[in-house]
Design an enzyme around this catalytic site. Sequence first.
Site, PDB file in Angstrom:
ATOM      1  N   TRP A   1      -9.738   0.041   0.851  1.00 54.90           N
ATOM      2  CA  TRP A   1     -10.861   0.921   1.470  1.00 54.90           C
ATOM      3  C   TRP A   1     -10.363   1.899   2.629  1.00 54.90           C
ATOM      4  O   TRP A   1     -10.892   2.146   3.478  1.00 54.90           O
ATOM      5  CB  TRP A   1     -11.619  -0.340   2.454  1.00 54.90           C
ATOM      6  N   HIS A   2      -9.077   2.508   2.195  1.00 55.73           N
ATOM      7  CA  HIS A   2      -8.699   3.507   3.061  1.00 55.73           C
ATOM      8  C   HIS A   2      -8.746   4.780   2.212  1.00 55.73           C
ATOM      9  O   HIS A   2      -8.191   5.666   2.415  1.00 55.73           O
ATOM     10  CB  HIS A   2      -7.235   3.272   3.255  1.00 55.73           C
ATOM     11  N   TYR A   3     -10.228   5.104   1.880  1.00 51.02           N
ATOM     12  CA  TYR A   3     -10.247   6.144   0.979  1.00 51.02           C
ATOM     13  C   TYR A   3     -10.783   7.418   2.033  1.00 51.02           C
ATOM     14  O   TYR A   3     -11.246   7.054   3.170  1.00 51.02           O
ATOM     15  CB  TYR A   3     -11.385   6.198   0.093  1.00 51.02           C
TER      16      TYR A   3
ATOM     17  N   LYS B   1       1.030  -1.196   0.039  1.00 49.33           N
ATOM     18  CA  LYS B   1      -0.073   0.010  -0.026  1.00 49.33           C
ATOM     19  C   LYS B   1       0.773   1.203  -0.114  1.00 49.33           C
ATOM     20  O   LYS B   1       1.893   1.295   0.917  1.00 49.33           O
ATOM     21  CB  LYS B   1      -0.941   0.084   1.085  1.00 49.33           C
TER      22      LYS B   1
END
Length: 597
Positions: free
Chosen positions: A531-533, A430
Amino acid sequence: MALVGATTAPPPVKLSVSLLLFLICLCLLSPCQGKPNYSEYRYPFIRKASTFSSSLSFSSSANNAYDYIIVGGGTAGCPLAATLSQNFSVLLLERGGVPFANVNVSLLENFHLTLADLSKTSASQFFSSTDGVLNSRGRVLGGGTCINAGFYTRASTEFIRKVGWDEKLVSKSYPWVEKQIVHRPDFAPWQQAFKDSLLDVGVSPFNGFTYDHLYGTKVGGTIFDRYGRRHTAAELLATANPQKLTVLIYATVQKIVFDTRGKRPKAVGVVFKDENGNDHQAFLKSNLQSEVILSSGAIGSPQLLLLSGIGPKADLEKLNISTVLDQEFVGKDIADNPMNTIFVPTRRPIRQSLIQTVGITKLGVYLEASNGFGQSKDSIRCHHGIVSAEIGQLSTIPPKQRTPEAIQAYKRSKRDLPHEVFHGGFILEKIANPLSKGELRLINTNVDDNPLITFNYFSHPYDLERCVDGIRLATKVVQSKYFTELTRVNKQTTEKLLNISVKASVNLIPKHTNDTKSLEQFCRDTVITIWHYHGGCQVGKVVDHENKVLGIDQLRVVDGSTFSESPGTNPQATVMMMGRYMGAAILRKRLGRAAAV
Protein backbone atom coordinates in the site's frame (compact mmCIF):
# COMPACT_ATOMS: atom_id res chain seq x y z
CA MET A 1 -18.04 34.03 -14.60
CA ALA A 2 -17.04 30.97 -16.64
CA LEU A 3 -17.28 28.00 -14.29
CA VAL A 4 -16.19 24.63 -15.62
CA GLY A 5 -19.08 22.29 -14.92
CA ALA A 6 -20.20 18.71 -15.12
CA THR A 7 -19.86 16.22 -17.94
CA THR A 8 -22.06 13.28 -18.71
CA ALA A 9 -20.56 10.01 -17.54
CA PRO A 10 -20.48 7.06 -19.94
CA PRO A 11 -21.59 3.67 -18.60
CA PRO A 12 -19.04 2.16 -16.17
CA VAL A 13 -16.67 -0.47 -17.48
CA LYS A 14 -17.89 -3.95 -16.58
CA LEU A 15 -15.71 -6.40 -14.71
CA SER A 16 -14.73 -9.59 -16.46
CA VAL A 17 -16.67 -12.61 -15.28
CA SER A 18 -13.56 -14.26 -13.87
CA LEU A 19 -12.53 -11.18 -11.86
CA LEU A 20 -16.08 -10.69 -10.65
CA LEU A 21 -16.20 -14.26 -9.41
CA PHE A 22 -12.84 -13.78 -7.74
CA LEU A 23 -14.10 -10.70 -5.92
CA ILE A 24 -17.20 -12.55 -4.77
CA CYS A 25 -15.05 -15.14 -3.09
CA LEU A 26 -12.82 -12.60 -1.35
CA CYS A 27 -15.27 -12.14 1.48
CA LEU A 28 -17.74 -14.76 2.59
CA LEU A 29 -19.31 -12.72 5.36
CA SER A 30 -20.31 -9.12 5.99
CA PRO A 31 -18.12 -7.88 8.85
CA CYS A 32 -19.77 -5.80 11.54
CA GLN A 33 -19.27 -2.15 10.79
CA GLY A 34 -20.57 -0.76 14.05
CA LYS A 35 -22.81 2.28 14.39
CA PRO A 36 -20.87 5.49 13.70
CA ASN A 37 -20.81 8.05 16.48
CA TYR A 38 -19.70 11.17 14.63
CA SER A 39 -21.34 13.48 17.18
CA GLU A 40 -18.82 12.46 19.83
CA TYR A 41 -18.00 15.45 22.01
CA ARG A 42 -14.45 15.74 20.69
CA TYR A 43 -15.73 16.22 17.12
CA PRO A 44 -18.84 18.44 17.17
CA PHE A 45 -17.96 19.73 13.69
CA ILE A 46 -18.49 16.37 11.94
CA ARG A 47 -21.80 15.87 10.17
CA LYS A 48 -23.28 14.12 7.17
CA ALA A 49 -22.97 15.75 3.77
CA SER A 50 -26.74 15.89 3.32
CA THR A 51 -26.95 18.53 6.07
CA PHE A 52 -24.97 20.98 3.94
CA SER A 53 -26.95 23.89 2.54
CA SER A 54 -25.56 25.36 -0.65
CA SER A 55 -26.56 27.55 -3.54
CA LEU A 56 -26.40 26.16 -7.06
CA SER A 57 -24.57 29.25 -8.27
CA PHE A 58 -21.31 30.86 -7.29
CA SER A 59 -21.33 32.83 -4.07
CA SER A 60 -18.55 34.20 -1.91
CA SER A 61 -20.79 35.23 0.96
CA ALA A 62 -19.62 34.46 4.49
CA ASN A 63 -22.32 31.82 4.96
CA ASN A 64 -21.43 29.89 1.85
CA ALA A 65 -17.68 30.28 1.41
CA TYR A 66 -14.50 29.11 3.09
CA ASP A 67 -10.88 30.14 3.31
CA TYR A 68 -9.85 26.56 2.55
CA ILE A 69 -11.69 23.58 1.07
CA ILE A 70 -9.80 20.33 1.64
CA VAL A 71 -10.79 17.34 -0.48
CA GLY A 72 -10.02 14.14 1.39
CA GLY A 73 -10.05 13.61 5.14
CA GLY A 74 -7.25 11.07 5.16
CA THR A 75 -3.71 10.69 6.42
CA ALA A 76 -2.66 14.20 5.33
CA GLY A 77 -6.07 15.89 5.14
CA CYS A 78 -6.97 15.57 8.82
CA PRO A 79 -3.80 17.16 10.29
CA LEU A 80 -3.90 19.80 7.52
CA ALA A 81 -7.50 20.74 8.36
CA ALA A 82 -6.84 20.79 12.10
CA THR A 83 -3.88 23.14 11.60
CA LEU A 84 -5.47 25.57 9.15
CA SER A 85 -8.61 25.83 11.30
CA GLN A 86 -6.61 27.54 14.03
CA ASN A 87 -6.86 30.79 12.05
CA PHE A 88 -9.14 30.28 9.05
CA SER A 89 -12.46 28.73 8.08
CA VAL A 90 -12.00 25.22 6.68
CA LEU A 91 -14.36 22.79 4.96
CA LEU A 92 -13.08 19.21 4.97
CA LEU A 93 -14.87 16.83 2.61
CA GLU A 94 -14.51 13.08 3.16
CA ARG A 95 -16.20 10.51 0.92
CA GLY A 96 -16.34 7.84 3.62
CA GLY A 97 -17.76 7.62 7.11
CA VAL A 98 -16.10 7.78 10.52
CA PRO A 99 -13.81 5.18 12.08
CA PHE A 100 -14.62 5.73 15.75
CA ALA A 101 -17.21 2.97 16.30
CA ASN A 102 -16.13 0.59 13.54
CA VAL A 103 -14.71 -2.46 15.34
CA ASN A 104 -13.03 -3.73 12.19
CA VAL A 105 -11.04 -0.51 12.00
CA SER A 106 -10.46 -0.04 15.71
CA LEU A 107 -9.29 -3.50 16.78
CA LEU A 108 -5.95 -4.98 15.79
CA GLU A 109 -7.39 -8.49 15.79
CA ASN A 110 -9.83 -7.47 13.03
CA PHE A 111 -7.17 -5.94 10.76
CA HIS A 112 -7.85 -8.26 7.84
CA LEU A 113 -11.61 -8.14 8.09
CA THR A 114 -11.77 -4.54 6.92
CA LEU A 115 -9.62 -5.40 3.91
CA ALA A 116 -11.90 -8.36 3.20
CA ASP A 117 -15.05 -6.24 3.24
CA LEU A 118 -15.90 -5.33 -0.35
CA SER A 119 -19.17 -3.56 0.40
CA LYS A 120 -19.78 0.02 -0.74
CA THR A 121 -19.69 1.24 2.86
CA SER A 122 -16.40 -0.44 3.72
CA ALA A 123 -13.56 1.64 5.12
CA SER A 124 -11.38 0.19 2.35
CA GLN A 125 -12.10 0.38 -1.36
CA PHE A 126 -10.76 -2.59 -3.29
CA PHE A 127 -8.95 -2.14 -6.57
CA SER A 128 -6.74 -4.29 -8.74
CA SER A 129 -3.97 -2.85 -10.86
CA THR A 130 -3.59 -3.99 -14.44
CA ASP A 131 -0.53 -5.87 -13.21
CA GLY A 132 -2.86 -8.30 -11.43
CA VAL A 133 -2.02 -7.11 -7.91
CA LEU A 134 -4.88 -6.69 -5.43
CA ASN A 135 -4.93 -3.45 -3.47
CA SER A 136 -7.00 -1.20 -1.20
CA ARG A 137 -7.68 2.54 -0.83
CA GLY A 138 -8.87 4.19 2.36
CA ARG A 139 -12.51 5.31 2.24
CA VAL A 140 -13.05 6.66 5.73
CA LEU A 141 -12.16 9.70 7.83
CA GLY A 142 -8.53 9.03 8.71
CA GLY A 143 -7.82 7.39 5.35
CA GLY A 144 -5.05 4.83 5.15
CA THR A 145 -4.31 5.10 8.89
CA CYS A 146 -7.60 3.25 9.42
CA ILE A 147 -6.72 0.20 7.32
CA ASN A 148 -2.94 -0.15 7.52
CA ALA A 149 -0.73 -2.30 9.74
CA GLY A 150 -0.01 0.61 12.06
CA PHE A 151 3.79 0.88 11.85
CA TYR A 152 5.11 4.39 12.53
CA THR A 153 8.60 5.44 11.49
CA ARG A 154 10.00 8.70 10.15
CA ALA A 155 11.59 9.41 6.79
CA SER A 156 15.34 9.58 6.38
CA THR A 157 17.06 12.95 6.70
CA GLU A 158 18.10 12.50 3.06
CA PHE A 159 14.43 12.34 2.01
CA ILE A 160 13.59 15.53 3.93
CA ARG A 161 16.47 17.39 2.31
CA LYS A 162 15.63 16.06 -1.14
CA VAL A 163 12.04 17.26 -0.83
CA GLY A 164 13.34 20.65 0.30
CA TRP A 165 11.32 20.97 3.50
CA ASP A 166 12.33 23.25 6.38
CA GLU A 167 14.09 20.82 8.72
CA LYS A 168 13.24 22.84 11.83
CA LEU A 169 9.54 22.84 10.99
CA VAL A 170 9.72 19.12 10.18
CA SER A 171 11.30 18.49 13.60
CA LYS A 172 8.29 20.22 15.21
CA SER A 173 5.66 18.60 13.02
CA TYR A 174 6.54 14.95 13.67
CA PRO A 175 6.18 15.25 17.49
CA TRP A 176 2.84 17.05 17.03
CA VAL A 177 1.52 13.82 15.52
CA GLU A 178 3.38 11.47 17.85
CA LYS A 179 2.19 12.90 21.14
CA GLN A 180 -1.42 12.47 20.05
CA ILE A 181 -1.72 9.03 18.45
CA VAL A 182 1.60 7.11 18.44
CA HIS A 183 2.57 4.42 20.95
CA ARG A 184 5.48 2.18 21.84
CA PRO A 185 4.53 -1.38 20.79
CA ASP A 186 3.82 -4.19 23.18
CA PHE A 187 6.62 -6.33 21.79
CA ALA A 188 5.29 -9.68 20.58
CA PRO A 189 7.10 -13.06 20.49
CA TRP A 190 7.04 -13.14 16.68
CA GLN A 191 8.71 -9.74 16.56
CA GLN A 192 11.33 -10.80 19.11
CA ALA A 193 12.25 -13.83 17.01
CA PHE A 194 12.34 -11.65 13.90
CA LYS A 195 14.58 -9.09 15.58
CA ASP A 196 17.02 -11.75 16.77
CA SER A 197 17.01 -13.42 13.35
CA LEU A 198 17.76 -10.17 11.54
CA LEU A 199 20.78 -9.60 13.74
CA ASP A 200 21.78 -13.24 13.30
CA VAL A 201 21.97 -12.83 9.51
CA GLY A 202 23.87 -9.54 9.72
CA VAL A 203 21.25 -6.79 9.53
CA SER A 204 22.97 -4.75 12.21
CA PRO A 205 23.44 -2.84 14.40
CA PHE A 206 20.42 -3.06 16.68
CA ASN A 207 19.17 0.51 17.09
CA GLY A 208 16.56 -0.25 19.72
CA PHE A 209 13.24 1.59 19.82
CA THR A 210 13.39 4.67 17.63
CA TYR A 211 11.31 6.62 15.15
CA ASP A 212 14.43 7.47 13.13
CA HIS A 213 15.37 5.85 9.83
CA LEU A 214 18.69 4.11 10.54
CA TYR A 215 20.55 1.28 8.82
CA GLY A 216 20.28 -1.95 10.80
CA THR A 217 17.47 -3.42 12.88
CA LYS A 218 15.05 -1.27 14.87
CA VAL A 219 11.73 -1.32 16.68
CA GLY A 220 9.41 1.48 15.56
CA GLY A 221 6.27 3.10 16.86
CA THR A 222 2.69 2.01 16.24
CA ILE A 223 -0.73 3.63 16.14
CA PHE A 224 -2.13 0.62 18.05
CA ASP A 225 -2.10 1.10 21.82
CA ARG A 226 -1.30 -1.62 24.37
CA TYR A 227 -4.93 -2.73 24.35
CA GLY A 228 -4.84 -3.36 20.59
CA ARG A 229 -6.94 -0.30 19.77
CA ARG A 230 -6.10 1.70 16.66
CA HIS A 231 -5.61 5.47 16.79
CA THR A 232 -5.97 7.21 13.44
CA ALA A 233 -5.34 10.52 11.72
CA ALA A 234 -9.02 11.34 12.36
CA GLU A 235 -8.16 11.82 16.04
CA LEU A 236 -5.84 14.67 15.10
CA LEU A 237 -9.00 16.66 14.38
CA ALA A 238 -9.51 16.89 18.15
CA THR A 239 -6.94 19.72 18.14
CA ALA A 240 -8.91 21.75 15.57
CA ASN A 241 -10.74 24.99 16.27
CA PRO A 242 -14.36 23.76 16.35
CA GLN A 243 -15.63 27.23 15.49
CA LYS A 244 -13.76 27.33 12.19
CA LEU A 245 -13.88 23.72 10.98
CA THR A 246 -16.70 21.88 9.22
CA VAL A 247 -16.17 18.20 8.37
CA LEU A 248 -18.65 16.56 6.03
CA ILE A 249 -18.65 12.77 5.78
CA TYR A 250 -20.13 10.83 2.85
CA ALA A 251 -19.23 13.90 0.75
CA THR A 252 -17.85 12.68 -2.58
CA VAL A 253 -16.21 15.48 -4.56
CA GLN A 254 -16.92 15.07 -8.27
CA LYS A 255 -14.92 17.96 -9.66
CA ILE A 256 -13.20 21.25 -8.93
CA VAL A 257 -14.91 24.42 -10.13
CA PHE A 258 -12.74 26.97 -11.94
CA ASP A 259 -12.99 30.59 -12.98
CA THR A 260 -11.48 30.66 -16.48
CA ARG A 261 -11.95 34.35 -17.31
CA GLY A 262 -8.40 35.45 -16.49
CA LYS A 263 -5.01 34.60 -17.97
CA ARG A 264 -4.78 31.58 -15.68
CA PRO A 265 -7.61 29.38 -14.44
CA LYS A 266 -8.23 29.62 -10.72
CA ALA A 267 -10.04 27.23 -8.42
CA VAL A 268 -13.12 28.77 -6.81
CA GLY A 269 -14.92 25.76 -5.33
CA VAL A 270 -15.99 22.15 -5.69
CA VAL A 271 -19.05 20.11 -6.61
CA PHE A 272 -19.82 17.15 -4.36
CA LYS A 273 -22.62 14.68 -3.81
CA ASP A 274 -23.99 13.59 -0.46
CA GLU A 275 -24.94 10.15 0.86
CA ASN A 276 -28.32 10.43 -0.85
CA GLY A 277 -26.83 11.23 -4.24
CA ASN A 278 -27.81 14.90 -4.18
CA ASP A 279 -25.38 17.48 -5.58
CA HIS A 280 -23.97 20.43 -3.63
CA GLN A 281 -21.47 23.17 -4.34
CA ALA A 282 -19.06 24.80 -1.91
CA PHE A 283 -17.01 27.87 -2.74
CA LEU A 284 -13.93 29.71 -1.61
CA LYS A 285 -14.05 33.24 -0.27
CA SER A 286 -13.16 35.79 -2.93
CA ASN A 287 -9.66 36.13 -1.55
CA LEU A 288 -6.52 35.43 -3.56
CA GLN A 289 -5.07 33.45 -0.64
CA SER A 290 -8.03 31.08 -0.34
CA GLU A 291 -7.40 27.62 -1.79
CA VAL A 292 -8.86 24.29 -2.75
CA ILE A 293 -6.42 21.64 -1.46
CA LEU A 294 -6.50 18.06 -2.71
CA SER A 295 -5.54 15.46 -0.10
CA SER A 296 -7.15 12.44 -1.71
CA GLY A 297 -4.03 10.29 -1.98
CA ALA A 298 -1.95 8.93 -4.82
CA ILE A 299 -5.04 7.52 -6.53
CA GLY A 300 -7.70 10.10 -5.66
CA SER A 301 -5.81 13.34 -6.28
CA PRO A 302 -4.65 12.67 -9.86
CA GLN A 303 -8.05 11.14 -10.60
CA LEU A 304 -9.83 14.30 -9.44
CA LEU A 305 -7.48 16.58 -11.39
CA LEU A 306 -8.27 14.60 -14.55
CA LEU A 307 -12.01 14.64 -13.86
CA SER A 308 -11.77 18.40 -13.39
CA GLY A 309 -10.08 18.98 -16.74
CA ILE A 310 -6.40 19.11 -15.74
CA GLY A 311 -4.41 16.49 -17.64
CA PRO A 312 -3.40 15.33 -21.12
CA LYS A 313 -5.85 17.01 -23.50
CA ALA A 314 -6.15 14.04 -25.86
CA ASP A 315 -7.12 11.72 -22.99
CA LEU A 316 -9.64 14.20 -21.59
CA GLU A 317 -11.30 14.69 -24.98
CA LYS A 318 -11.90 10.96 -25.32
CA LEU A 319 -14.17 11.20 -22.27
CA ASN A 320 -15.73 14.53 -23.29
CA ILE A 321 -14.08 16.34 -20.37
CA SER A 322 -13.54 20.05 -21.04
CA THR A 323 -9.84 20.85 -20.80
CA VAL A 324 -8.98 23.51 -18.24
CA LEU A 325 -5.22 22.91 -18.53
CA ASP A 326 -3.37 20.59 -20.89
CA GLN A 327 -1.05 18.91 -18.38
CA GLU A 328 0.82 15.85 -19.67
CA PHE A 329 2.21 14.69 -16.31
CA VAL A 330 -0.99 14.21 -14.29
CA GLY A 331 -1.25 10.51 -13.45
CA LYS A 332 2.23 9.76 -14.75
CA ASP A 333 5.19 8.24 -12.87
CA ILE A 334 2.94 6.56 -10.32
CA ALA A 335 4.75 3.80 -8.46
CA ASP A 336 4.20 1.14 -5.84
CA ASN A 337 6.89 -0.45 -3.72
CA PRO A 338 6.73 -4.12 -4.70
CA MET A 339 6.55 -6.58 -1.85
CA ASN A 340 7.15 -10.32 -1.75
CA THR A 341 6.70 -12.58 1.24
CA ILE A 342 8.08 -15.77 2.71
CA PHE A 343 5.50 -17.80 4.61
CA VAL A 344 6.62 -19.16 7.99
CA PRO A 345 4.66 -22.22 9.17
CA THR A 346 4.17 -22.92 12.88
CA ARG A 347 2.96 -25.88 14.90
CA ARG A 348 1.25 -23.77 17.56
CA PRO A 349 -0.68 -20.52 17.83
CA ILE A 350 1.43 -17.45 18.52
CA ARG A 351 0.05 -14.10 19.64
CA GLN A 352 -0.91 -11.96 16.67
CA SER A 353 1.33 -9.06 15.75
CA LEU A 354 1.45 -6.65 12.89
CA ILE A 355 4.59 -4.73 11.95
CA GLN A 356 6.74 -3.65 14.90
CA THR A 357 10.31 -4.37 13.76
CA VAL A 358 12.11 -3.48 10.56
CA GLY A 359 15.43 -4.38 9.00
CA ILE A 360 16.84 -1.48 6.96
CA THR A 361 19.50 -2.95 4.70
CA LYS A 362 22.11 -1.48 2.39
CA LEU A 363 20.83 -3.84 -0.33
CA GLY A 364 18.00 -1.42 -1.06
CA VAL A 365 15.35 -3.62 0.59
CA TYR A 366 13.44 -3.45 3.85
CA LEU A 367 12.37 -6.52 5.85
CA GLU A 368 9.33 -6.58 8.15
CA ALA A 369 7.20 -9.30 9.74
CA SER A 370 3.64 -10.05 10.85
CA ASN A 371 1.71 -13.08 12.03
CA GLY A 372 -1.58 -14.41 13.34
CA PHE A 373 -3.74 -13.24 10.44
CA GLY A 374 -6.29 -15.95 11.13
CA GLN A 375 -6.79 -15.68 14.87
CA SER A 376 -10.05 -13.73 14.74
CA LYS A 377 -12.94 -16.21 14.97
CA ASP A 378 -14.28 -14.97 11.62
CA SER A 379 -10.99 -15.03 9.76
CA ILE A 380 -11.28 -18.58 8.47
CA ARG A 381 -14.10 -17.40 6.24
CA CYS A 382 -12.35 -14.36 4.81
CA HIS A 383 -9.66 -13.39 2.38
CA HIS A 384 -6.92 -11.71 4.39
CA GLY A 385 -5.96 -8.73 2.31
CA ILE A 386 -2.34 -8.47 1.19
CA VAL A 387 -1.41 -12.07 1.92
CA SER A 388 -3.16 -15.18 3.14
CA ALA A 389 -1.91 -18.15 5.08
CA GLU A 390 -4.30 -20.68 3.55
CA ILE A 391 -2.88 -23.27 1.23
CA GLY A 392 -4.73 -23.72 -2.06
CA GLN A 393 -5.91 -20.16 -2.77
CA LEU A 394 -8.48 -19.62 -5.47
CA SER A 395 -5.86 -17.48 -7.22
CA THR A 396 -4.02 -20.68 -8.13
CA ILE A 397 -7.00 -21.72 -10.27
CA PRO A 398 -6.68 -20.46 -13.85
CA PRO A 399 -9.16 -17.62 -14.52
CA LYS A 400 -11.24 -19.59 -17.04
CA GLN A 401 -11.71 -22.34 -14.44
CA ARG A 402 -13.04 -20.01 -11.73
CA THR A 403 -16.59 -21.22 -12.20
CA PRO A 404 -19.37 -20.79 -9.61
CA GLU A 405 -18.88 -24.47 -8.77
CA ALA A 406 -15.16 -23.93 -8.21
CA ILE A 407 -15.87 -20.99 -5.92
CA GLN A 408 -18.34 -23.00 -3.85
CA ALA A 409 -15.84 -25.84 -3.58
CA TYR A 410 -13.18 -23.35 -2.48
CA LYS A 411 -15.49 -21.95 0.20
CA ARG A 412 -16.27 -25.43 1.52
CA SER A 413 -12.65 -26.56 1.56
CA LYS A 414 -11.54 -23.37 3.27
CA ARG A 415 -13.85 -24.03 6.20
CA ASP A 416 -12.35 -27.49 6.55
CA LEU A 417 -8.76 -26.32 6.69
CA PRO A 418 -6.98 -27.12 9.96
CA HIS A 419 -6.60 -24.09 12.18
CA GLU A 420 -2.85 -24.66 12.23
CA VAL A 421 -2.77 -23.33 8.68
CA PHE A 422 -3.83 -19.95 10.04
CA HIS A 423 -1.20 -19.83 12.78
CA GLY A 424 1.68 -18.99 10.49
CA GLY A 425 3.14 -15.64 9.64
CA PHE A 426 5.17 -13.83 7.04
CA ILE A 427 8.50 -12.19 6.47
CA LEU A 428 7.81 -9.21 4.23
CA GLU A 429 10.44 -7.98 1.78
CA LYS A 430 9.87 -4.54 0.22
CA ILE A 431 11.92 -2.81 -2.47
CA ALA A 432 13.04 0.67 -1.43
CA ASN A 433 12.62 3.49 -3.98
CA PRO A 434 11.54 1.39 -7.00
CA LEU A 435 12.74 2.62 -10.38
CA SER A 436 9.81 0.97 -12.16
CA LYS A 437 7.10 3.54 -12.91
CA GLY A 438 3.55 3.32 -14.20
CA GLU A 439 0.56 5.51 -14.87
CA LEU A 440 -3.02 6.24 -13.87
CA ARG A 441 -5.74 6.84 -16.47
CA LEU A 442 -9.48 7.41 -16.29
CA ILE A 443 -11.81 4.71 -17.61
CA ASN A 444 -14.90 6.90 -17.23
CA THR A 445 -16.08 10.08 -15.52
CA ASN A 446 -17.59 8.39 -12.46
CA VAL A 447 -15.50 9.39 -9.45
CA ASP A 448 -16.76 6.35 -7.52
CA ASP A 449 -15.05 4.01 -9.97
CA ASN A 450 -11.37 3.26 -9.66
CA PRO A 451 -9.22 4.58 -12.50
CA LEU A 452 -7.04 2.27 -14.57
CA ILE A 453 -3.75 1.86 -12.70
CA THR A 454 -0.56 0.21 -13.91
CA PHE A 455 2.51 0.03 -11.67
CA ASN A 456 4.79 -1.97 -14.00
CA TYR A 457 6.35 -3.93 -11.15
CA PHE A 458 9.93 -5.07 -11.88
CA SER A 459 9.99 -3.45 -15.32
CA HIS A 460 13.34 -1.97 -14.29
CA PRO A 461 16.00 -4.70 -13.94
CA TYR A 462 17.51 -3.14 -10.81
CA ASP A 463 14.24 -3.61 -8.91
CA LEU A 464 14.24 -7.30 -9.84
CA GLU A 465 17.88 -7.65 -8.84
CA ARG A 466 17.15 -6.18 -5.42
CA CYS A 467 14.12 -8.44 -4.96
CA VAL A 468 16.28 -11.52 -5.54
CA ASP A 469 18.76 -10.29 -2.94
CA GLY A 470 15.91 -9.59 -0.53
CA ILE A 471 14.33 -13.01 -0.94
CA ARG A 472 17.65 -14.70 -0.29
CA LEU A 473 18.03 -12.68 2.90
CA ALA A 474 14.43 -13.31 3.98
CA THR A 475 14.82 -17.09 3.63
CA LYS A 476 17.92 -16.95 5.81
CA VAL A 477 15.89 -15.09 8.44
CA VAL A 478 13.22 -17.81 8.40
CA GLN A 479 15.86 -20.54 8.65
CA SER A 480 17.42 -18.90 11.71
CA LYS A 481 17.38 -20.88 14.94
CA TYR A 482 15.28 -18.18 16.58
CA PHE A 483 12.33 -18.90 14.29
CA THR A 484 12.67 -22.68 14.45
CA GLU A 485 12.65 -22.49 18.25
CA LEU A 486 9.54 -20.29 18.22
CA THR A 487 7.55 -22.17 15.60
CA ARG A 488 8.64 -25.69 16.61
CA VAL A 489 9.07 -26.45 12.92
CA ASN A 490 12.32 -27.95 11.71
CA LYS A 491 14.52 -25.85 9.46
CA GLN A 492 12.94 -25.81 6.01
CA THR A 493 14.84 -25.97 2.74
CA THR A 494 14.74 -22.85 0.61
CA GLU A 495 12.79 -24.68 -2.10
CA LYS A 496 10.12 -25.81 0.36
CA LEU A 497 9.77 -22.30 1.81
CA LEU A 498 9.39 -20.85 -1.66
CA ASN A 499 6.87 -23.52 -2.62
CA ILE A 500 4.49 -22.81 0.27
CA SER A 501 5.04 -19.08 -0.14
CA VAL A 502 3.93 -19.22 -3.78
CA LYS A 503 0.64 -20.74 -2.64
CA ALA A 504 0.20 -18.32 0.24
CA SER A 505 0.55 -15.11 -1.78
CA VAL A 506 -2.66 -13.85 -3.36
CA ASN A 507 -2.68 -12.03 -6.68
CA LEU A 508 -4.12 -12.52 -10.16
CA ILE A 509 -0.78 -13.34 -11.77
CA PRO A 510 -0.45 -16.84 -13.27
CA LYS A 511 2.08 -19.00 -11.45
CA HIS A 512 4.88 -20.89 -13.19
CA THR A 513 6.39 -24.29 -12.60
CA ASN A 514 9.84 -22.76 -12.06
CA ASP A 515 8.79 -20.37 -9.30
CA THR A 516 10.88 -22.33 -6.80
CA LYS A 517 13.85 -22.64 -9.18
CA SER A 518 14.15 -19.05 -10.38
CA LEU A 519 14.08 -16.31 -7.79
CA GLU A 520 13.45 -13.81 -10.59
CA GLN A 521 10.31 -15.72 -11.57
CA PHE A 522 9.30 -16.04 -7.90
CA CYS A 523 9.53 -12.26 -7.51
CA ARG A 524 7.43 -11.60 -10.62
CA ASP A 525 4.76 -14.18 -9.85
CA THR A 526 4.29 -13.51 -6.13
CA VAL A 527 4.50 -9.70 -6.07
CA ILE A 528 1.89 -8.03 -3.88
CA THR A 529 1.42 -4.55 -2.46
CA ILE A 530 2.25 -2.99 0.86
CA TRP A 531 0.00 0.00 0.00
CA HIS A 532 2.91 2.39 -0.42
CA TYR A 533 1.94 3.71 -3.85
CA HIS A 534 2.90 7.29 -4.63
CA GLY A 535 3.34 9.75 -7.49
CA GLY A 536 0.90 10.99 -10.12
CA CYS A 537 1.17 14.66 -9.07
CA GLN A 538 4.90 14.98 -8.63
CA VAL A 539 6.76 18.09 -7.55
CA GLY A 540 8.34 19.85 -10.51
CA LYS A 541 5.93 18.22 -12.96
CA VAL A 542 2.39 18.79 -11.65
CA VAL A 543 2.98 20.94 -8.54
CA ASP A 544 5.71 23.36 -7.49
CA HIS A 545 7.86 23.15 -4.34
CA GLU A 546 5.02 24.66 -2.30
CA ASN A 547 2.72 21.96 -3.69
CA LYS A 548 0.73 24.49 -5.74
CA VAL A 549 -0.59 23.12 -9.03
CA LEU A 550 1.45 24.52 -11.90
CA GLY A 551 -0.55 26.74 -14.25
CA ILE A 552 -3.55 27.00 -11.90
CA ASP A 553 -4.20 29.56 -9.18
CA GLN A 554 -5.57 28.74 -5.71
CA LEU A 555 -5.15 24.98 -6.08
CA ARG A 556 -2.72 22.82 -4.14
CA VAL A 557 -2.05 19.10 -3.60
CA VAL A 558 -0.91 17.84 -0.20
CA ASP A 559 -0.48 14.07 -0.06
CA GLY A 560 1.74 11.21 -1.26
CA SER A 561 0.85 11.76 -4.91
CA THR A 562 3.47 14.54 -4.91
CA PHE A 563 6.30 12.18 -3.85
CA SER A 564 8.81 10.66 -6.26
CA GLU A 565 9.58 7.99 -3.66
CA SER A 566 7.87 6.61 -0.59
CA PRO A 567 9.34 8.09 2.63
CA GLY A 568 11.06 5.81 5.13
CA THR A 569 10.23 2.14 5.36
CA ASN A 570 6.52 2.98 5.85
CA PRO A 571 5.06 6.35 4.81
CA GLN A 572 2.19 7.12 7.19
CA ALA A 573 4.32 9.03 9.71
CA THR A 574 5.64 11.37 7.05
CA VAL A 575 2.29 11.84 5.31
CA MET A 576 0.65 12.84 8.62
CA MET A 577 3.62 15.07 9.38
CA MET A 578 3.26 16.56 5.90
CA GLY A 579 -0.33 17.60 6.64
CA ARG A 580 0.77 19.40 9.80
CA TYR A 581 3.89 20.83 8.12
CA MET A 582 2.06 22.22 5.08
CA GLY A 583 -0.69 23.69 7.26
CA ALA A 584 1.88 25.41 9.47
CA ALA A 585 3.85 26.64 6.44
CA ILE A 586 0.70 28.14 4.90
CA LEU A 587 -0.21 29.89 8.16
CA ARG A 588 3.31 31.25 8.59
CA LYS A 589 3.32 32.66 5.07
CA ARG A 590 -0.06 34.34 5.54
CA LEU A 591 0.28 35.51 9.13
CA GLY A 592 3.97 35.59 9.99
CA ARG A 593 4.62 35.32 13.72
CA ALA A 594 0.93 35.69 14.43
CA ALA A 595 0.45 32.16 13.11
CA ALA A 596 1.90 30.80 16.39
CA VAL A 597 2.80 27.42 14.83
